[in-house]
Design an enzyme around this catalytic site. Structure first.
Site, PDB file in Angstrom:
ATOM      1  N   LYS A 104      65.162  27.150  24.477  1.00 37.12           N
ATOM      2  CA  LYS A 104      64.123  26.167  24.132  1.00 37.12           C
ATOM      3  C   LYS A 104      63.139  26.052  25.272  1.00 37.12           C
ATOM      4  CE  LYS A 104      63.277  21.226  23.396  1.00 37.12           C
ATOM      5  NZ  LYS A 104      63.834  19.872  23.245  1.00 37.12           N
ATOM      6  N   GLU A 110      60.947   6.705  25.396  1.00 40.95           N
ATOM      7  CA  GLU A 110      62.190   7.361  25.808  1.00 40.95           C
ATOM      8  C   GLU A 110      62.690   6.859  27.161  1.00 40.95           C
ATOM      9  OE1 GLU A 110      64.089  11.871  26.107  1.00 40.95           O
ATOM     10  OE2 GLU A 110      61.992  11.583  25.572  1.00 40.95           O
TER      11      GLU A 110
END
Length: 394
Positions: A139, A193
């Site tokens: 990723k 977050e």
């Protein structure tokens, strides 16, 4: 030597958002409490600042009440912007009525310049997918920027008030990135977050990975949320992040509580897959900053594995991220603190905003879909500016 002064009153009646001014050194509002810092007493710029933070806190007349605040950049070789403020005021979490009452229209005649251009970003995603397909990594997070040039000076105070009004459950922040006598430059945002929070022996992290844009149509919005929960690509991306976070925290924590699968959280503009992880600190001398540094950067903002992902980011992204996808927050002499991931943010000078947004690229990603995701993420800052209609042109 100047000493940090602390507001002796700690009360939910204090609306520190209303007290914020454009030259305030630091503001941070979380779901738990609010912190406003004024003035800069001591700057910490070591690229490995843990020892300098400990020394700065210990030098204060009441180390347990002393605070270091600021931001850490994405790239490890870049200097952080951390400092001991001259005065710190604290209060309980903002109430929604406190946030909403301060919102005012803020709109400027802006010229928008994307970097890279949309077609170039899509090509970068294609290049990253080829590298992933070769087995070099699993990723990578690729980002882009929007530079907004206004005709008049941007009202930084009102921008923060507007960000806070639409960010009830996240982390609203403002950091002055220059000393008191330097030209004003700020980092502002409304991050959804939590990288890490430490309260006593309790440790909490809440990674987000896997996203979908909200829809104004309630039926379509629900469909998108349900589809995100069932998306194999997004669930795989999320699992990469959770596994890495658990591995990083395991040496520090006992009784790690990790849900079996993600839940959904939403902002005004996005749905996210979310997993809240908590644990008990083994060694009570380990502070929040050390814990946050052990996590940063998570695969949610960098990729996996981290080293090849960071290398690919340097190759593909045609700009310096600076503090974007770094961490922003505070720590105190007790070791407690809160650090949010520096996303949904912009760097601001007098008449310029530089917005940032990224998307996680894994097998199954589609360049046009990732481009659309970044455009949706730009909406947080654009809405606060009163320029939500520009998101479609990004």
């Amino acid at each position: 030597m100047n000493q940090t002064s602390l507001d002796p009153a700690y009360s939910g009646e204090h609306n520190l958002l209303a007290a914020y001014q454009a030259d305030s050194a630091f503001f941070f509002a979380s779901p738990c409490h609010t912190l406003l810092a004024e003035g800069i007493q001591q700057v910490i710029t070591d690229t490995d600042p843990s020892a300098a933070i400990a020394a700065a806190l210990a030098s204060q007349p009441d180390p347990a009440q002393a605070v270091v605040v600021g931001a850490i950049p994405f790239m490890p070789e870049q200097q952080p912007w951390l400092f001991v403020p001259r005065r710190v005021r604290r209060a309980d979490a903002l109430k929604q009525e406190q946030r909403s009452a301060l919102r005012q229209p803020l709109q400027a005649d802006c010229q928008l310049t994307p970097q890279p251009a949309p077609a170039a970003y899509c090509q970068g995603v294609s290049d990253a997918l080829a590298r992933i397909g070769s087995g070099a990594l699993d990723k990578v997070v690729l980002s882009r920027t929007l530079e907004l040039s206004a005709q008049q000076a941007i009202d930084q105070r009102q921008l923060l008030l507007n960000l806070a009004s639409q960010n009830q459950h996240g982390y609203t922040f403002a950091v002055q990135l220059s000393a008191d006598d330097a030209p004003r430059r700020a980092l502002m945002g409304a991050s959804p977050e939590l990288l890490l929070a430490r309260y006593g022996r309790q440790v909490i992290t809440n990674p987000l990975a896997g996203s979908a844009a909200r829809s104004p149509d309630s039926t379509e919005d629900r469909r998108r949320a349900d589809a995100l929960l069932e998306s194999g690509k997004d669930l795989y991306e999320h699992k990469l992040v959770i596994d890495a976070v658990v591995e990083a925290l395991a040496p520090y924590c006992r009784n790690l509580q990790v849900p079996a699968g993600p839940s959904l959280v939403s902002t005004a503009t996005m749905w996210h897959l979310s997993t809240r992880i908590s644990g008990e600190l083994i060694d009570p001398t380990v502070g929040s900053f050390e814990l946050a540094r052990a996590l940063h950067p998570t695969p949610a903002v960098c990729g996996f594995p981290a080293d090849p992902a960071r290398k690919l980011i340097r190759e593909i992204e045609p700009f310096d991220r600076g503090f974007f996808t770094g961490m922003v927050g505070w720590c105190d002499g007790n070791g407690d603190g809160e650090w949010a991931v520096t996303i949904r943010c912009a760097e601001i000078s007098e008449r310029t905003l530089r917005l940032f947004a990224g998307a996680g690229i894994v097998t199954g990603s589609l360049p046009e879909s990732e481009l659309a995701e970044t455009a949706a993420k730009f909406r947080t800052m654009l809405r606060a500016m009163g320029l939500a209609d520009l998101a479609e042109a990004a």
